[in-house]
Design an enzyme around this catalytic site. Structure first.
Site, short mmCIF file in Angstrom:
data_model
loop_
_atom_site.label_atom_id
_atom_site.label_comp_id
_atom_site.label_asym_id
_atom_site.label_seq_id
_atom_site.Cartn_x
_atom_site.Cartn_y
_atom_site.Cartn_z
N GLY A 126 0.79 -1.21 0.00
CA GLY A 126 0.00 0.00 0.00
C GLY A 126 0.82 1.26 0.00
N PHE A 174 -0.92 -0.25 8.88
CA PHE A 174 0.43 -0.65 8.47
C PHE A 174 1.38 -0.41 9.63
CE2 PHE A 174 2.94 -1.66 4.58
CZ PHE A 174 1.97 -2.36 3.90
N GLN A 210 17.03 -1.41 5.05
CA GLN A 210 15.91 -2.02 5.77
C GLN A 210 15.79 -3.51 5.50
OE1 GLN A 210 11.52 -1.00 4.87
NE2 GLN A 210 11.90 -0.28 6.95
N HIS A 261 13.19 -6.46 5.84
CA HIS A 261 11.75 -6.67 6.00
C HIS A 261 11.57 -8.00 6.74
CE1 HIS A 261 7.53 -7.15 5.10
NE2 HIS A 261 7.49 -6.02 4.45
N LEU A 277 8.93 -11.30 -1.26
CA LEU A 277 8.27 -10.63 -0.15
C LEU A 277 6.84 -11.14 0.07
CD1 LEU A 277 8.42 -8.19 1.89
CD2 LEU A 277 7.04 -6.98 0.21
N GLU A 280 3.67 -6.74 4.27
CA GLU A 280 3.29 -6.33 5.62
C GLU A 280 1.76 -6.21 5.75
OE1 GLU A 280 5.88 -3.46 7.41
OE2 GLU A 280 4.19 -2.21 7.96
N ARG A 314 9.45 -2.23 11.12
CA ARG A 314 10.17 -3.37 10.53
C ARG A 314 11.50 -3.67 11.19
NH1 ARG A 314 8.73 -1.98 4.20
NH2 ARG A 314 6.54 -2.60 4.46
N HIS A 346 15.53 -5.32 1.96
CA HIS A 346 14.36 -4.83 1.25
C HIS A 346 14.51 -3.44 0.64
CE1 HIS A 346 10.11 -4.63 0.37
NE2 HIS A 346 9.90 -3.63 1.20
N GLU A 385 13.61 5.80 -4.65
CA GLU A 385 14.51 5.06 -3.77
C GLU A 385 15.98 5.41 -3.98
OE1 GLU A 385 13.43 0.95 -3.35
OE2 GLU A 385 15.25 0.51 -2.19
N ARG A 400 12.53 3.44 7.45
CA ARG A 400 11.32 3.96 6.82
C ARG A 400 10.12 3.14 7.27
NH1 ARG A 400 8.40 1.44 2.00
NH2 ARG A 400 9.61 -0.44 1.85
N GLY A 414 6.73 1.24 6.36
CA GLY A 414 6.13 0.60 5.21
C GLY A 414 5.00 1.46 4.68
N SER A 418 7.00 4.68 0.99
CA SER A 418 7.90 4.96 -0.13
C SER A 418 7.21 5.00 -1.47
CB SER A 418 9.08 4.01 -0.17
OG SER A 418 8.72 2.77 0.24
N LEU A 419 6.13 4.27 -1.66
CA LEU A 419 5.40 4.44 -2.93
C LEU A 419 4.91 5.88 -3.02
CD1 LEU A 419 3.39 1.09 -3.17
CD2 LEU A 419 5.20 1.86 -4.71
C1 LIG Z 1 8.79 -6.52 -3.05
C2 LIG Z 1 8.65 -5.09 -2.66
C3 LIG Z 1 7.48 -4.64 -2.10
C4 LIG Z 1 7.33 -3.31 -1.73
N1 LIG Z 1 6.14 -2.89 -1.20
C5 LIG Z 1 5.97 -1.59 -0.88
C6 LIG Z 1 4.72 -1.13 -0.38
O1 LIG Z 1 3.76 -1.89 -0.24
N2 LIG Z 1 4.60 0.17 -0.09
C7 LIG Z 1 5.63 1.06 -0.26
O2 LIG Z 1 5.44 2.23 0.00
N3 LIG Z 1 6.81 0.64 -0.75
C8 LIG Z 1 7.01 -0.65 -1.07
N4 LIG Z 1 8.22 -1.07 -1.56
C9 LIG Z 1 9.25 -0.07 -1.87
C10 LIG Z 1 8.92 0.66 -3.15
O3 LIG Z 1 8.23 -0.19 -4.01
C11 LIG Z 1 10.15 1.15 -3.87
O4 LIG Z 1 10.96 1.88 -3.01
C12 LIG Z 1 9.76 2.04 -5.04
O5 LIG Z 1 8.84 1.40 -5.86
C13 LIG Z 1 10.96 2.46 -5.85
O6 LIG Z 1 10.53 3.13 -7.00
P1 LIG Z 1 11.53 3.92 -7.91
O7 LIG Z 1 10.74 4.61 -8.95
O8 LIG Z 1 12.44 4.72 -7.07
O9 LIG Z 1 12.46 2.79 -8.58
P2 LIG Z 1 12.11 1.51 -9.49
O10 LIG Z 1 10.68 1.21 -9.60
O11 LIG Z 1 13.02 0.45 -9.03
O12 LIG Z 1 12.55 1.99 -10.93
C14 LIG Z 1 13.88 2.23 -11.27
C15 LIG Z 1 13.95 2.58 -12.73
O13 LIG Z 1 15.25 3.01 -13.05
C16 LIG Z 1 15.69 2.41 -14.23
N5 LIG Z 1 17.13 2.31 -14.19
C17 LIG Z 1 17.91 1.82 -13.19
N6 LIG Z 1 19.20 1.90 -13.54
C18 LIG Z 1 19.25 2.46 -14.78
C19 LIG Z 1 20.29 2.80 -15.68
N7 LIG Z 1 21.58 2.56 -15.41
N8 LIG Z 1 19.97 3.35 -16.87
C20 LIG Z 1 18.67 3.58 -17.19
N9 LIG Z 1 17.65 3.27 -16.38
C21 LIG Z 1 17.94 2.72 -15.19
C22 LIG Z 1 14.98 1.08 -14.27
O14 LIG Z 1 14.87 0.63 -15.59
C23 LIG Z 1 13.63 1.43 -13.67
O15 LIG Z 1 12.78 1.91 -14.68
C24 LIG Z 1 8.39 -2.41 -1.92
C25 LIG Z 1 9.58 -2.84 -2.48
C26 LIG Z 1 9.73 -4.18 -2.85
C27 LIG Z 1 11.01 -4.63 -3.42
#
Ligand SMILES: Cc1cc2nc3c(=O)[nH]c(=O)nc-3n(C[C@H](O)[C@H](O)[C@H](O)COP(=O)(O)OP(=O)(O)OC[C@H]3O[C@@H](n4cnc5c(N)ncnc54)[C@H](O)[C@@H]3O)c2cc1C
Lengths: 251, 573
Positions: free
Chosen positions: B53, B119, B233, B235, B245, B248, B282, B350, B374, B385, B387, B390-391
């Site tokens: 969520g 949460f 972190q 998890h 995963l 949570e 967590r 995580h 992230e 952080r 749960g 971060s979304l």
């Molecule tokens: C299994 C799991 C469950 C989670 N559940 C939750 C939750 O329920 N609630 C919550 O708040 N958070 C949750 N999180 C954390 C959260 O999902 C992430 O922190 C968040 O989605 C990260 O998003 P982002 O856009 O920063 O990166 P990402 O979605 O990882 O996207 C990174 C992007 O960068 C690109 N990229 C990377 N390196 C390069 C490069 N060298 N050149 C070009 N492109 C590149 C990739 O192609 C990708 O498009 C969860 C995480 C995991 C792993």
């Protein structure tokens, strides 16, 4: 992970290899791999990549059946390799790129055509007047949600395109995932764009080309049921067209 | 000559943060075009895997912005920057509402309002959800919405290898087109890094294959500091073996955590989570699980010892309505049906609290460079952080970075094209030399697994001075061996071996930053739990750790914490 327990089983993987810089046509290469009992097909491919042959190319990422990257044909059937248990297979496992797509290299297929079809159905909320965030969320009842929820579960893995007999014959057919996606927005109570999308659906190479083979629904790893979406979309596109005709005539 | 492209803003990464940044940028100015450069098609980004969520204040649940802020700051063990947290909680409901307008299928109450669930570490149920596939639905909604904008120009499957800096400001990136193997130059007045986390530095993680810290390394190599890297972190509920995963939300919906004796140890023993029990934060629950296992109350399995998550009392109907994906994952990847059996679980790496140093605007200290999601450390998560924050963080700070980058670009120059091109050509030559470079005696996969082992033993749930120091020296050795890797694949088209090599290089930078920061912090705070220094020490350590890249190795520094209305207090629940 620690491979100390469980019965390892030796399997033979027959894998498609193709490098456009060197090869005229795809060929196969055979790898012997000792597999853990809980491995998926993808685990074996990753083992080959890391330990046996670093020149093998395949796409993968989440390894939990949701990113949609790792679709391939396994023993002739389109599968999401990260959720396909090796235990369900015999001694020899054949891994090929998804059928009905051009091959870029080895197990990697070209997605350009799919991405265009995907975009052509206008997969976004269309409304006459956009709301400001300050106005708060729309109301949507659980029933309204369930009218489209299933069709929103598509992970774009494209297995349905590899299985579809119409896509095989007519590459321009919009195809199951794209139609299901357009239909998903048409069924969303927050959307007002059905007329626009139905026009797309009525166009050349689209919904009416489906031959009801139902293969798409059978291979879908997420139970999206694209065949049902196509059926409903067809009907709606016709009804919508007939209605517009009546309105035009009368008005 | 190298192909080049020019856009106002270059967004690197197509996950939640990158897509939101791109949309915000084109909405901020009708003339702006954005290059969305991503190493995978956007819908493959790891945001897709988020299950549980996204947090934001909702009306009528006894919530307030102040409560959300306090929970976040307390969860951070008082290392969060409170200006960032304030901006976050205020924007959170607006951002989640926007996503609703853009089609995200949020789960609903009977009256049609958006449903929320409890949460960990959150005082009231403020976590919005779409069953247990929240990241999937958010990512697909964002991606599909982004297709409306022709001014967002996608460069899918392009791997960014270098930031192009001219006259002290970032003016673009060099990227490898994975399909053709050609290097390309992207020129832009501002660059936003949205490349996600770096879980793959560790052997056992919830993160997908693509989470290799590339953006952290890109910024670090360009001289930007990495902040608070020691805070990673764990998890508490990962599946043994794969690390997949179990969200949570399964505890939010009422699941129990049990030891081998079937005891709810978070209730029966004092692990600092108080009344919150399974809904404690967590870091605390992960530590409790380790202590249970150490006390002999774990269960032995083929992938080490584990404890259990019991959902049976929720019943099949609730599990299917609220947690269908948890059921699917448990069946496929653990061979258990949670309707009938408890799920084996153990702590799993995580999330990165640390990352590229930014302020509340998403700006790094290097002009023209922004970061969000992230990869960034805007310091809203501090030392731990919560749960579901971060979304929402991806949306709030992705949007902010998008707008700020456009505003910055109005007053910035394009940079000297000839100089940028020369830098890009030089980078192209480096990549060409690496591709299929047979000389060398080290293997990518072997070095990667040595690095992961060093990180697990040095920077685990519990840490010791000695093991952290060991990790620091192991990593330095592994890094020098990295210069001697051999590559076998000389083909240009879709060469994934060279990507693996580049990713390993990035991970080694990040791993070193984590280990060096961890070893220097001789206290325990949030997710950084030292056995030799079990207390938090505000007198000496209430600051952000900073690591800078130097030829001789990582250099440590510090930065003060913005504390406004919540003064540090003991963190007890
Ligand atoms: C299994 C799991 C469950 C989670 N559940 C939750 C939750 O329920 N609630 C919550 O708040 N958070 C949750 N999180 C954390 C959260 O999902 C992430 O922190 C968040 O989605 C990260 O998003 P982002 O856009 O920063 O990166 P990402 O979605 O990882 O996207 C990174 C992007 O960068 C690109 N990229 C990377 N390196 C390069 C490069 N060298 N050149 C070009 N492109 C590149 C990739 O192609 C990708 O498009 C969860 C995480 C995991 C792993």
């Amino acid at each position: 992970m620690a491979p100390e327990t469980g019965e390892m089983r030796k399997r033979t993987f027959v894998v498609t290899r193709f490098d456009p810089d060197k090869d005229q046509v795809p060929k196969t290469q055979t790898y012997e791999v000792a597999c853990r009992p809980d491995w998926k097909v993808l685990d074996a491919l990753n083992h080959i990549k890391d330990e046996i042959d670093p020149t093998l190319s395949h796409r993968w990422s989440c390894r939990m059946a949701v990113c949609g990257s790792c679709g391939m044909n396994v023993n002739g059937e389109p599968k999401l390799t990260c959720k396909t248990q090796l235990a369900d297979y015999g001694e020899v496992v054949e891994v090929e790129p998804l059928a009905n797509f051009p091959i870029v290299r080895d197990l990697v297929i070209e997605m350009d055509g799919f991405m265009e079809k995907f975009k052509s159905v206008k997969p976004w909320v269309i409304v006459a007047k956009e709301k400001a965030a300050e106005e708060g969320p729309n109301r949507q009842s659980p029933e309204e949600l369930s009218a489209f929820k299933q069709f929103s579960m598509c992970i774009n893995c494209m297995l349905c395109y590899a299985a579809c007999p119409v896509v095989a014959k007519e590459p321009h057919f919009l195809g199951p995932a794209a139609i299901a996606l357009g239909h998903r927005y048409n069924m969303d109570s927050r959307d007002e764009g059905a007329a626009e999308r139905n026009e797309v659906f009525r166009g050349e190479g689209t919904v009416f080309h489906c031959s009801y083979a139902n293969e798409c629904t059978e291979v879908c790893p997420k139970n999206v049921d694209p065949a049902a979406a196509i059926n409903q979309a067809k009907l709606n596109a016709v009804v919508d067209w007939a209605a517009s005709f009546v309105v035009k005539r009368n008005g | 000559m190298m192909e080049s492209f020019r856009h106002d803003v270059i967004v690197v990464g197509g996950g939640g943060a990158g897509l939101r940044a791109a949309i915000a940028a084109v909405e901020a100015d009708p003339k702006v075009t954005v290059a969305l450069v991503s190493k995978v098609y956007p819908m493959r980004s790891h945001t897709v895997s988020a299950e549980g969520g996204a947090a934001a204040y909702v009306e009528g649940k006894g919530d307030s912005l102040e409560k959300h802020a306090y929970d976040t700051v307390k969860g951070s063990d008082f290392l969060a920057a409170q200006d960032s947290v304030d901006y976050f909680v205020e924007q959170a409901p607006l951002e989640l509402t926007r996503l609703e307008h853009w089609g995200c299928p949020w789960s609903r109450n009977d009256d049609g309002t958006v449903a929320t669930r409890p949460f960990g570490g959150m005082a009231v149920p403020r976590t919005w959800f779409a069953a247990d596939k929240v990241g999937f639905h958010m990512l697909h909604s964002l991606f599909q919405h982004s297709l409306r904008f022709d001014r967002i120009v996608r460069y899918d499957e392009h791997f960014v290898t270098k930031l192009l800096v001219d006259d002290g400001a970032v003016k673009g990136v060099a990227a490898l087109d994975i399909r053709s193997g050609a290097m390309r130059m992207f020129q832009g007045r501002a660059v936003i890094l949205a490349t996600g986390g770096a879980g793959k530095c560790f052997p056992f993680t919830t993160n997908g294959n693509i989470k290799t810290g590339d953006g952290m390394s890109l910024a670090y190599r360009a001289g930007v500091g990495l902040k608070d890297m020691e805070f990673v972190q764990y998890h508490p509920t990962g599946l043994p073996g794969t690390g997949i995963l179990i969200t949570e939300a399964s505890r939010g919906e009422g699941g129990y955590v049990l030891n081998a004796e079937g005891e709810r140890f978070l209730v029966t023993r004092d692990y600092g989570v108080g009344q919150k029990a399974e809904l404690g934060p967590r870091d605390m629950i992960s530590r409790a699980e380790i202590l249970e296992i150490e006390a002999g109350r774990g269960i032995k399995g083929p992938y080490g010892e584990f404890v259990q998550l019991d959902l049976r009392h929720l019943g099949e109907a609730k599990i299917m309505a609220k947690l269908p994906f948890v059921r699917e994952l448990s069946k496929i990847y653990a061979g258990v049906d949670p309707v009938h059996e408890p799920i084996p679980i153990r702590p799993v790496l995580h999330y990165m609290m640390g990352g590229v140093d930014t302020d509340v605007r998403g700006a790094t200290p290097l002009p023209g460079l922004y970061a969000a999601g992230e990869v960034a450390c805007v310091s809203m998560n501090g030392a731990n952080r919560l749960g579901s924050n971060s979304l929402t963080e991806c949306l709030v700070f992705g949007a902010r970075a998008g707008r700020e980058a456009v505003a910055y670009g109005r007053g910035a120059s394009d940079g000297q094209e000839a100089r940028l091109r020369a830098a890009a050509e030089e980078e192209g030559a480096r990549i060409d030399a690496l591709r299929g470079r047979k000389r060398g005696s080290e293997k990518i996969a072997a070095l990667r697994s040595e690095m992961q082992t060093a990180m697990e033993s040095g920077c685990g749930v519990y840490r010791k001075q000695e093991s952290m120091q060991q990790a620091v020296s192991d990593l330095a050795r592994i890094k020098s061996r990295y210069d001697d890797i051999a590559l076998e694949d000389a083909s240009k088209v879709f060469n994934t071996e060279i990507l693996a090599a580049l990713e390993l290089g990035a991970m080694l930078d990040v791993a070193q930053a984590i280990a060096v920061s961890a070893a220097h912090r001789t206290e325990s705070r949030g997710a950084h739990a030292c056995r030799d220094f079990p207390q938090r020490n505000d007198r000496d350590f209430l600051y952000h750790s900073m690591v800078f890249h130097e030829e001789s190795g990582p250099r440590l520094d510090k930065k003060s914490v913005t504390i406004t209305r919540f003064q540090p207090e003991e963190r007890k629940y």
